[in-house]
Design an enzyme around this catalytic site. Sequence first.
Site, short mmCIF file in Angstrom:
data_model
loop_
_atom_site.label_atom_id
_atom_site.label_comp_id
_atom_site.label_asym_id
_atom_site.label_seq_id
_atom_site.Cartn_x
_atom_site.Cartn_y
_atom_site.Cartn_z
N ASN A 79 0.83 -1.29 0.05
CA ASN A 79 -0.08 -0.02 0.02
C ASN A 79 0.96 1.32 0.01
OD1 ASN A 79 -0.77 1.91 2.59
ND2 ASN A 79 0.27 0.03 3.39
N CYS A 141 7.57 8.42 8.68
CA CYS A 141 7.47 9.50 7.58
C CYS A 141 8.67 10.04 7.34
CB CYS A 141 6.41 10.54 8.14
SG CYS A 141 4.90 9.71 8.78
N GLY A 254 2.24 -7.23 12.79
CA GLY A 254 2.90 -7.93 11.61
C GLY A 254 2.44 -9.10 11.12
N THR A 277 -3.67 -5.86 7.99
CA THR A 277 -4.06 -6.10 6.73
C THR A 277 -5.33 -7.19 6.85
OG1 THR A 277 -2.13 -5.89 6.02
CG2 THR A 277 -3.15 -6.96 4.56
C1 LIG Z 1 -3.75 0.32 3.75
C2 LIG Z 1 -2.55 0.73 5.15
C3 LIG Z 1 -2.91 1.92 5.77
C4 LIG Z 1 -2.03 2.05 6.94
N1 LIG Z 1 -1.92 3.19 7.50
C5 LIG Z 1 -0.95 3.59 8.61
C6 LIG Z 1 -1.29 4.75 9.13
O1 LIG Z 1 -2.27 5.79 8.91
N2 LIG Z 1 -0.40 4.83 10.24
C7 LIG Z 1 0.33 3.95 10.59
O2 LIG Z 1 1.15 3.94 11.89
N3 LIG Z 1 0.40 2.61 9.90
C8 LIG Z 1 -0.31 2.28 9.09
N4 LIG Z 1 -0.36 1.13 8.31
C9 LIG Z 1 0.24 0.17 9.00
C10 LIG Z 1 -0.49 -0.99 9.79
O3 LIG Z 1 -0.91 -0.10 11.11
C11 LIG Z 1 0.63 -2.08 10.36
O4 LIG Z 1 1.49 -1.66 11.20
C12 LIG Z 1 1.21 -2.86 9.21
O5 LIG Z 1 0.21 -3.06 8.03
C13 LIG Z 1 1.68 -4.37 9.65
O6 LIG Z 1 0.62 -5.02 10.16
P1 LIG Z 1 -0.24 -6.34 9.49
O7 LIG Z 1 0.71 -6.83 8.65
O8 LIG Z 1 -1.15 -6.79 10.32
O9 LIG Z 1 -0.91 -5.30 8.34
C14 LIG Z 1 -1.28 1.05 7.56
C15 LIG Z 1 -1.33 -0.33 6.82
C16 LIG Z 1 -2.01 -0.46 5.59
C17 LIG Z 1 -2.03 -2.06 5.05
#
Ligand SMILES: Cc1cc2nc3c(=O)[nH]c(=O)nc-3n(C[C@H](O)[C@H](O)[C@H](O)COP(=O)(O)O)c2cc1C
Length: 321
Positions: A79, A141, A254, A277
């Site tokens: 993403n 960021c 994660g 996700t």
């Molecule tokens: C579409 C999308 C948008 C995300 N937006 C943010 C965000 O605004 N701020 C942030 O700290 N992490 C953001 N993340 C990261 C997630 O919070 C998370 O740390 C990362 O996806 C890993 O976890 P997962 O494998 O369970 O998705 C985003 C992830 C995805 C997939």
Amino acid sequence: MSSSSDNGESSLNLSVSFAGIDLKNPIIAASGTFGYGVEFEDVVHLDKLGGFVVKGLSREPMIGNPPPRLWETAAGMLNAIGLQNIGAPAFLAEKLPKLQQMKNIVVLANVFGYTREDYERTIEILNDGEGIAAYELNVSCPNTKCGGISFGSDARMLFDVVSAAKKIATRPLIVKLSPNVTSIPEMARAAEDAGADALSLVNTFVAMAIDPETRRPRISNVTAGLSGPAIKPIALRMVWEAANAVKIPVIGIGGISTAEDVVEFLLAGATAIQVGTVNFWDPCACETLVGSLEKWCLEHHVEKMADLIGGLQLEPPELSA
Ligand SMILES: Cc1cc2nc3c(=O)[nH]c(=O)nc-3n(C[C@H](O)[C@H](O)[C@H](O)COP(=O)(O)O)c2cc1C
């Protein structure tokens, strides 16, 4: 959450606490994958979750990157949304009042910026809102005043932004670490030294995909963040390293989608976990996971989360005669 055993006695307690925040269970929906929480109200019992982190908030609204912004990979997702959000003032005016009407929920506000002042200003705005349990600082960021290096990839820059945020924040501060670094322990200690009340990790891994037919990037931003099951083993290793490097609590993130995944992260030293996700594949995933964790614990005679947290066994199993 408590469950009754056969003789009617309450035996299982999934509650956890960190940074002075009490959660009824360790399952938290991750930022960017759960909107502002209110959008999920009709499909999820929000009060069944440990908590949820709202989409990253900035001082002003942001429209994000142009499409395409999402691409599904073999075991995950790319993403590059570009941190699209309504801005902290609109969050207070339009979303928070609805969240305040809901009982027994824990709302965490994710905050980001492109300069130290952005972080300070956004936190100042949010300090005026009622019903936020803590701030989660997204430090992945680019710092536009320092050549675009990410705040979270340089220990000194990380220390500076966390110290500045901590001075302003009237609520506990969770620092969300980037995995795109050489040494997680170094970054974890920098955040702790700067006053973080807890750490959460990991954010997404910088990655990319190319369409071989058109020879063009799959994502308009070219690079994007990889998340989902693909990153779980690396995230788990990083959580274990961070938990061993600091005294403050660590929240694991994660690729978590099953009760076994949750247990792995708790054993590695996480006090709570976030689910990202998988919410895109199943909006009820977090609530389902609470039930499966409860079942797993009952089947394995685990009565409380402290029986799992940091319970990784490194000694070899005793040899049977
Ligand atoms: C579409 C999308 C948008 C995300 N937006 C943010 C965000 O605004 N701020 C942030 O700290 N992490 C953001 N993340 C990261 C997630 O919070 C998370 O740390 C990362 O996806 C890993 O976890 P997962 O494998 O369970 O998705 C985003 C992830 C995805 C997939």
